[in-house]
Scaffold this motif. Structure first.
Motif, PDB file in Angstrom:
ATOM      1  N   THR A 113       3.932 -67.919 110.140  1.00  0.00           N
ATOM      2  CA  THR A 113       3.485 -66.774 110.913  1.00  0.00           C
ATOM      3  C   THR A 113       4.609 -66.065 111.660  1.00  0.00           C
ATOM      4  N   GLY A 151      -3.968 -74.071 116.158  1.00  0.00           N
ATOM      5  CA  GLY A 151      -4.916 -74.021 117.255  1.00  0.00           C
ATOM      6  C   GLY A 151      -4.989 -75.380 117.926  1.00  0.00           C
ATOM      7  N   PRO A 197      -2.076 -74.115 124.329  1.00  0.00           N
ATOM      8  CA  PRO A 197      -1.484 -72.850 123.871  1.00  0.00           C
ATOM      9  C   PRO A 197      -0.164 -72.537 124.573  1.00  0.00           C
ATOM     10  N   SER A 201       1.280 -73.796 119.458  1.00  0.00           N
ATOM     11  CA  SER A 201      -0.116 -73.414 119.579  1.00  0.00           C
ATOM     12  C   SER A 201      -0.252 -71.961 120.003  1.00  0.00           C
ATOM     13  N   ILE A 202      -1.140 -71.232 119.296  1.00  0.00           N
ATOM     14  CA  ILE A 202      -1.385 -69.832 119.622  1.00  0.00           C
ATOM     15  C   ILE A 202      -2.809 -69.595 120.121  1.00  0.00           C
ATOM     16  N   ASN A 203      -3.622 -70.648 120.206  1.00  0.00           N
ATOM     17  CA  ASN A 203      -4.992 -70.487 120.715  1.00  0.00           C
ATOM     18  C   ASN A 203      -5.647 -71.849 120.899  1.00  0.00           C
ATOM     19  N   VAL A 225     -12.425 -67.390 120.511  1.00  0.00           N
ATOM     20  CA  VAL A 225     -11.090 -67.715 120.028  1.00  0.00           C
ATOM     21  C   VAL A 225     -10.145 -66.607 120.482  1.00  0.00           C
ATOM     22  N   SER A 226      -9.370 -66.888 121.530  1.00  0.00           N
ATOM     23  CA  SER A 226      -8.449 -65.902 122.100  1.00  0.00           C
ATOM     24  C   SER A 226      -7.019 -66.302 121.774  1.00  0.00           C
ATOM     25  N   PHE A 227      -6.314 -65.439 121.084  1.00  0.00           N
ATOM     26  CA  PHE A 227      -4.950 -65.726 120.684  1.00  0.00           C
ATOM     27  C   PHE A 227      -3.966 -65.251 121.749  1.00  0.00           C
ATOM     28  N   GLU A 236       1.069 -61.031 121.095  1.00  0.00           N
ATOM     29  CA  GLU A 236       1.998 -60.957 119.974  1.00  0.00           C
ATOM     30  C   GLU A 236       3.432 -61.241 120.402  1.00  0.00           C
ATOM     31  N   GLU A 288       3.897 -64.922 120.846  1.00  0.00           N
ATOM     32  CA  GLU A 288       3.960 -65.590 119.551  1.00  0.00           C
ATOM     33  C   GLU A 288       5.325 -65.393 118.904  1.00  0.00           C
TER      34      GLU A 288
END
Length: 235
Positions: free
Chosen positions: A8, A79, A87, A198-200, A210-212, A215, A218
């Motif tokens: 990603t 996740g 996160p 972890s992104i969420n 589900v909240s990311f 950007e 990340e």
């Protein structure tokens, strides 16, 4: 030769090796960058254009094998299922649970007259682990360790009931790409370690759904994880 397999956002976060190149293998094309010492394989191809269940994992690993790679650090956005990795945190995978299906997960399925049963009791290499930990420390990062990664098929996200079940099974993080990648690396004898960030929170664990993470966060994490892997492979 050393290698990183990343997913990603990495091609946006990491200027490396003079741009993206493509090479054909007997299993399919591979997009990569290289500086002659470390090669970076873009797992989803350039632009994150291939869904997790359609990635040609055999092509990526065959590319590394054919270039004489003996050490590889793989990286994953995941996740969080347990508080062992919340996160925005970075950690090291120590084991996995494979819930994928329909993926070509071996080089030795008997079609070429060879069947091989790869031992998976100790998936990850201790010497490379120490290099990764040393690299993280040098960059001011503390890694969570001992994480169990559960691989789902995707591309859909998981349901709350599935996440509750995965927690009972012992999973700490969930993602869609660790298997069969690690299986294949082990089959061809490439030493490996796996970093994840972890992104969420996984489904059902966040009151907002589900909240990311943002950007930019990340992208920053992708760069830190890449730097940890890249530095470790040069020690």
């Amino acid at each position: 030769m050393k290698a990183i397999i990343a997913g990603t956002g990495v091609e946006k976060a990491v200027p490396f090796g003079g741009g993206v190149r493509t090479e054909e293998t007997k299993y399919g094309p591979v997009d990569y960058m290289s500086d002659g010492e470390v090669v970076l394989v873009l797992r989803h191809r350039m632009g994150h254009s291939v869904a997790p269940h359609l990635i040609d994992y055999r092509a990526n690993v065959e590319f590394l094998r054919s270039h004489g790679v003996d050490e590889c650090v793989t990286t994953y956005a995941v996740g969080s299922i347990t508080s062992k990795l919340s996160p925005t945190r970075i950690g090291l995978v120590s084991d996995f649970i494979d819930f994928t299906s329909g993926r070509k997960s071996t080089f030795f399925d008997g079609n070429a007259g060879i069947v091989k049963h790869t031992e998976m009791t100790s998936v990850y290499d201790n010497e490379l682990l120490l290099k990764v930990l040393k690299s993280a420390t040098s960059l001011g990062q503390t890694l969570s360790t001992g994480l169990v990664y559960i691989t789902t098929n995707g591309p859909r996200l998981e349901t709350p009931a599935e996440i509750r079940a995965y927690r009972i099974l012992g999973a700490d993080v969930v993602g869609m790409t660790l298997n069969p990648e690690i299986n294949l690396l082990r089959e061809v004898g490439i030493t490996v370690q796996s970093l994840c960030f972890s992104i969420n929170w996984a489904a059902g664990l966040d009151e907002e759904g589900v909240s990311f993470i943002e950007e930019e966060s990340e992208k920053r994490l992708s760069r830190i994880v890449f730097d940890i892997a890249n530095n470790a492979l040069r020690l």
